[in-house]
Structure formats: C-alpha cells, structure tokens
Motif scaffolding. Sequence first.
Motif, PDB file in Angstrom:
ATOM      1  N   ARG A  29       0.802  -1.216   0.058  1.00  0.00           N
ATOM      2  CA  ARG A  29       0.075   0.193   0.082  1.00  0.00           C
ATOM      3  C   ARG A  29       1.096   1.170   0.010  1.00  0.00           C
ATOM      4  NH1 ARG A  29      -3.142  -2.985   4.001  1.00  0.00           N
ATOM      5  NH2 ARG A  29      -5.072  -3.792   3.134  1.00  0.00           N
ATOM      6  N   LYS A  30       2.134   1.213   0.765  1.00  0.00           N
ATOM      7  CA  LYS A  30       3.002   2.372   0.796  1.00  0.00           C
ATOM      8  C   LYS A  30       3.282   2.922  -0.528  1.00  0.00           C
ATOM      9  CE  LYS A  30       7.411   3.854   2.823  1.00  0.00           C
ATOM     10  NZ  LYS A  30       8.380   3.434   3.426  1.00  0.00           N
ATOM     11  N   TYR A  31       3.459   1.813  -1.553  1.00  0.00           N
ATOM     12  CA  TYR A  31       3.680   2.105  -2.914  1.00  0.00           C
ATOM     13  C   TYR A  31       2.495   2.078  -3.617  1.00  0.00           C
ATOM     14  CZ  TYR A  31       8.557   2.050  -1.413  1.00  0.00           C
ATOM     15  OH  TYR A  31       9.787   2.172  -0.667  1.00  0.00           O
ATOM     16  N   ASN A  32       1.578   2.307  -3.268  1.00  0.00           N
ATOM     17  CA  ASN A  32       0.122   2.734  -4.013  1.00  0.00           C
ATOM     18  C   ASN A  32      -0.332   1.426  -4.690  1.00  0.00           C
ATOM     19  OD1 ASN A  32       0.344   5.473  -3.449  1.00  0.00           O
ATOM     20  ND2 ASN A  32       1.957   5.784  -5.123  1.00  0.00           N
ATOM     21  N   PHE A  33       0.058   0.332  -4.272  1.00  0.00           N
ATOM     22  CA  PHE A  33      -0.879  -0.974  -4.840  1.00  0.00           C
ATOM     23  C   PHE A  33      -2.081  -1.088  -4.161  1.00  0.00           C
ATOM     24  CE2 PHE A  33       3.617  -1.560  -6.216  1.00  0.00           C
ATOM     25  CZ  PHE A  33       3.763  -2.301  -7.337  1.00  0.00           C
ATOM     26  N   ASN A  34      -3.120  -1.703  -4.666  1.00  0.00           N
ATOM     27  CA  ASN A  34      -4.544  -1.858  -4.112  1.00  0.00           C
ATOM     28  C   ASN A  34      -4.592  -3.473  -3.712  1.00  0.00           C
ATOM     29  OD1 ASN A  34      -5.494   0.599  -5.167  1.00  0.00           O
ATOM     30  ND2 ASN A  34      -5.685  -0.019  -7.062  1.00  0.00           N
ATOM     31  N   ILE A  35      -4.783  -3.697  -2.689  1.00  0.00           N
ATOM     32  CA  ILE A  35      -4.909  -5.276  -1.946  1.00  0.00           C
ATOM     33  C   ILE A  35      -6.249  -5.626  -2.094  1.00  0.00           C
ATOM     34  CG2 ILE A  35      -4.131  -6.632  -0.081  1.00  0.00           C
ATOM     35  CD1 ILE A  35      -1.878  -4.973  -1.295  1.00  0.00           C
ATOM     36  N   LEU A  36      -6.420  -6.790  -2.847  1.00  0.00           N
ATOM     37  CA  LEU A  36      -7.722  -7.285  -3.299  1.00  0.00           C
ATOM     38  C   LEU A  36      -7.908  -8.770  -2.259  1.00  0.00           C
ATOM     39  CD1 LEU A  36      -7.866  -6.969  -6.975  1.00  0.00           C
ATOM     40  CD2 LEU A  36      -8.559  -5.503  -5.542  1.00  0.00           C
ATOM     41  N   ASP A  37      -8.981  -8.688  -1.890  1.00  0.00           N
ATOM     42  CA  ASP A  37      -9.464  -9.967  -1.061  1.00  0.00           C
ATOM     43  C   ASP A  37      -9.721 -11.357  -2.107  1.00  0.00           C
ATOM     44  OD1 ASP A  37      -9.367  -8.786   1.249  1.00  0.00           O
ATOM     45  OD2 ASP A  37     -11.342  -7.977   0.984  1.00  0.00           O
TER      46      ASP A  37
ATOM     47  N   ASP B 243      13.583  -9.729   3.549  1.00  0.00           N
ATOM     48  CA  ASP B 243      14.317  -8.774   2.374  1.00  0.00           C
ATOM     49  C   ASP B 243      13.319  -7.773   1.876  1.00  0.00           C
ATOM     50  OD1 ASP B 243      16.297  -7.637   0.995  1.00  0.00           O
ATOM     51  OD2 ASP B 243      17.201  -9.329   0.129  1.00  0.00           O
ATOM     52  N   GLN B 244      13.083  -6.907   2.673  1.00  0.00           N
ATOM     53  CA  GLN B 244      12.012  -6.069   1.894  1.00  0.00           C
ATOM     54  C   GLN B 244      12.803  -4.938   0.997  1.00  0.00           C
ATOM     55  OE1 GLN B 244      10.004  -4.015   4.921  1.00  0.00           O
ATOM     56  NE2 GLN B 244       8.958  -5.625   5.618  1.00  0.00           N
ATOM     57  N   GLN B 245      13.987  -4.998   1.090  1.00  0.00           N
ATOM     58  CA  GLN B 245      14.797  -4.250  -0.009  1.00  0.00           C
ATOM     59  C   GLN B 245      14.499  -4.528  -1.472  1.00  0.00           C
ATOM     60  OE1 GLN B 245      15.962  -1.064   0.778  1.00  0.00           O
ATOM     61  NE2 GLN B 245      16.282  -0.882  -1.461  1.00  0.00           N
ATOM     62  N   LYS B 246      14.505  -5.647  -1.499  1.00  0.00           N
ATOM     63  CA  LYS B 246      14.524  -6.390  -3.056  1.00  0.00           C
ATOM     64  C   LYS B 246      13.197  -6.093  -3.383  1.00  0.00           C
ATOM     65  CE  LYS B 246      17.981  -9.181  -4.140  1.00  0.00           C
ATOM     66  NZ  LYS B 246      18.485 -10.897  -4.690  1.00  0.00           N
ATOM     67  N   MET B 247      12.159  -6.499  -2.603  1.00  0.00           N
ATOM     68  CA  MET B 247      10.865  -6.272  -2.859  1.00  0.00           C
ATOM     69  C   MET B 247      10.440  -4.646  -3.273  1.00  0.00           C
ATOM     70  SD  MET B 247       8.505  -8.349   0.203  1.00  0.00           S
ATOM     71  CE  MET B 247       9.656  -9.800   0.834  1.00  0.00           C
ATOM     72  N   ILE B 248      10.943  -3.669  -2.532  1.00  0.00           N
ATOM     73  CA  ILE B 248      10.824  -2.387  -3.043  1.00  0.00           C
ATOM     74  C   ILE B 248      11.447  -2.045  -4.479  1.00  0.00           C
ATOM     75  CG2 ILE B 248      11.437   0.132  -2.144  1.00  0.00           C
ATOM     76  CD1 ILE B 248      11.356  -0.943   0.777  1.00  0.00           C
ATOM     77  N   GLN B 249      12.612  -2.555  -4.382  1.00  0.00           N
ATOM     78  CA  GLN B 249      13.126  -2.467  -5.927  1.00  0.00           C
ATOM     79  C   GLN B 249      12.265  -2.904  -6.941  1.00  0.00           C
ATOM     80  OE1 GLN B 249      17.086  -4.386  -5.498  1.00  0.00           O
ATOM     81  NE2 GLN B 249      17.854  -2.665  -4.793  1.00  0.00           N
ATOM     82  N   ALA B 250      11.758  -4.138  -6.685  1.00  0.00           N
ATOM     83  CA  ALA B 250      10.706  -4.764  -7.758  1.00  0.00           C
ATOM     84  C   ALA B 250       9.623  -3.804  -7.807  1.00  0.00           C
ATOM     85  CB  ALA B 250      10.259  -5.924  -7.150  1.00  0.00           C
ATOM     86  N   MET B 251       9.045  -3.281  -6.922  1.00  0.00           N
ATOM     87  CA  MET B 251       7.880  -2.556  -7.024  1.00  0.00           C
ATOM     88  C   MET B 251       8.085  -1.161  -7.520  1.00  0.00           C
ATOM     89  SD  MET B 251       6.193  -2.731  -3.129  1.00  0.00           S
ATOM     90  CE  MET B 251       5.478  -4.325  -2.599  1.00  0.00           C
ATOM     91  N   LEU B 252       9.227  -0.760  -7.793  1.00  0.00           N
ATOM     92  CA  LEU B 252       9.473   0.564  -8.133  1.00  0.00           C
ATOM     93  C   LEU B 252      10.314   0.211  -9.616  1.00  0.00           C
ATOM     94  CD1 LEU B 252      11.550   2.402  -5.685  1.00  0.00           C
ATOM     95  CD2 LEU B 252       9.290   2.627  -6.451  1.00  0.00           C
ATOM     96  N   ALA B 253      10.289  -0.997 -10.047  1.00  0.00           N
ATOM     97  CA  ALA B 253      10.563  -1.386 -11.527  1.00  0.00           C
ATOM     98  C   ALA B 253      11.918  -1.259 -12.056  1.00  0.00           C
ATOM     99  CB  ALA B 253       9.596  -0.950 -12.465  1.00  0.00           C
ATOM    100  N   GLU B 254      12.928  -1.323 -11.048  1.00  0.00           N
ATOM    101  CA  GLU B 254      14.546  -0.907 -11.254  1.00  0.00           C
ATOM    102  C   GLU B 254      15.119  -2.194 -11.495  1.00  0.00           C
ATOM    103  OE1 GLU B 254      15.952   0.803  -7.443  1.00  0.00           O
ATOM    104  OE2 GLU B 254      14.655   2.515  -7.750  1.00  0.00           O
ATOM    105  N   GLU B 255      14.596  -3.417 -11.245  1.00  0.00           N
ATOM    106  CA  GLU B 255      15.521  -4.571 -11.482  1.00  0.00           C
ATOM    107  C   GLU B 255      14.521  -5.550 -11.844  1.00  0.00           C
ATOM    108  OE1 GLU B 255      18.786  -4.740 -10.809  1.00  0.00           O
ATOM    109  OE2 GLU B 255      19.016  -2.767  -9.874  1.00  0.00           O
ATOM    110  N   ILE B 256      13.672  -5.365 -12.758  1.00  0.00           N
ATOM    111  CA  ILE B 256      12.658  -6.270 -13.033  1.00  0.00           C
ATOM    112  C   ILE B 256      12.727  -6.771 -14.563  1.00  0.00           C
ATOM    113  CG2 ILE B 256      10.050  -6.482 -13.329  1.00  0.00           C
ATOM    114  CD1 ILE B 256      10.929  -7.599 -10.794  1.00  0.00           C
ATOM    115  N   GLU B 257      12.408  -7.825 -14.639  1.00  0.00           N
ATOM    116  CA  GLU B 257      12.179  -8.238 -16.188  1.00  0.00           C
ATOM    117  C   GLU B 257      10.822  -9.394 -15.829  1.00  0.00           C
ATOM    118  OE1 GLU B 257      15.706 -10.041 -17.632  1.00  0.00           O
ATOM    119  OE2 GLU B 257      16.812  -8.017 -17.571  1.00  0.00           O
TER     120      GLU B 257
END
Length: 266
Positions: free
Chosen positions: A29-37, A88-102
Amino acid sequence: MADRRNMYFYTRSDQETLQHLNGLKDLARKYNFNILDSPDKANIIVSVGGDGTFLQAVRKTGFREDCLYAGISSTGSLSMYCDFQLDDQQKMIQAMLAEEIEIRRYPTIEVKVNDQTSFYCLNEFSLRSGIIKTFVIDVFIDDIHFETFRGDGMLIATPTGSTAYNKSVNGSVVDPMLPCIQVSELASLNNNRYRTLGSSFILSGQRSLSLQVVQDGNDYPTMGMDNEALSIQHVQDIQIGLSGKVIKTVKLKDNSFWEKVKRTFL
C-alpha cells in the motif's frame, strides 16, 4: 509493474506466515498498490510460502495469462519459483519500483484424460499405479506406437519442472527457453517381454504424447498434477502436450534460471 496495481496475496496458512502478511500488505500500500481479497481482478498475484505454495497459487487462480505471478519465500531461503525472501524488503521495494525487474515466461503442459477432463500443469504430470502392482502403458508419439511400458508409472515434466520430481528420477535439467516436454520412466521393467528406452527423452512442443493404460485391473491409477492428486476411474487414454499458456513471473536481473539451478544444486 507501473501499469499493474491490483495485488492479491496467496499464502500458506501457518501462523508465522499469516503474522507477516499484514506487513507485506502495508508495504504494498505504501507504494500505491491496491490489495484485493479475491484474485479475480488482480493483475499481480503474490504467493507467500515456498515453491509448493507458488504452484498452488497458479493452480487455484486458474493459470492466469493476464497477470504477473511473484513468489516470496517464508522458508528462509530462495527457491526455483520464489525470487524474494520474506525478511528482505529491499528487493521487494526495488521490484515495486521496477528498477531490477524483467518478465520471465514459463511454459505449461495440457493434459486431457479420456478425451474429457482437461487440466494444466506448471511443473509436471505423473501417472502411477494405484495399487501395489506394476501396470502397462502403450506410449504413442504423434499417433505412432513408440514403446510398451511396464513399471510403476511415468512422469512428464515441463522445462521448469525438470528440476523437481523429474531430476530425482535421473531426468535432465532443461532450459525453460526451450519449448518442450520431458518424459521419464518410474521403475520400468525390462525383460524379454517388455522393452523400453530406459532413459528420459525430450519431445518438441510441436509433438503430442499419448499414454494408453492397458486395462488389466489397474485402471484406477494415481495421477499427479504438480503437487495435487487427481482421481479418475477407468483411465484409458491420456493426451499430453505443451499448451499455449505461459505463466509470467517476476525475474530479477541477477537471478536467472541457471543461477537458481547453481544455487540450489551446486
């Protein structure tokens, strides 16, 4: 992930994993994702557990091609389908910001039983004797009789599934960029009457495989689709081939398939 904002979490039900779930949701949510049930309108599906949980997440959400799957390991180590660790939340944050993602695309196989029931597998399909007795299977490739098998069963794996059950029965590890399926024997009986290839073999994704169970009293075999069992009476014909479905997953630039294989087995 910029255009993907609807996220659904599929988790193990143990207390420790559930305790971490709220923290994961708050981070998203901090990075503006909508959490669905519900996964119905999700375009990101995140499994929290291990590889088994990831396989269940894909199966229970219908092998969706219109969404991205991601695996978070709660077991303390990364695995073949889990690119992130729970702590390891740092890698998750990087993924959310699309910095290291393929995006990685995994092939699936389609299995049709008795020309009726049809389902998909991401790892493998297994056919095993349901009683303490070997059984006979006529194996056809593209409608041409290849061999008559007698033994405990047969295993058909995708390239990504080649590192799982398939590897434990001496099958080959296959690059998932190759569109193919691998067929491996389970305790085959080779004598003057029954003769099989005696090794696993790989079929192009353009080929079809047919397993015809000889009806000698063992016509109620145990069938495994990834990590679930399927029970159907009077199984006679099973058609197997590479499907057109692909499962899209998160791929970190420093975590390719072969880096995972090295980390896991070497």
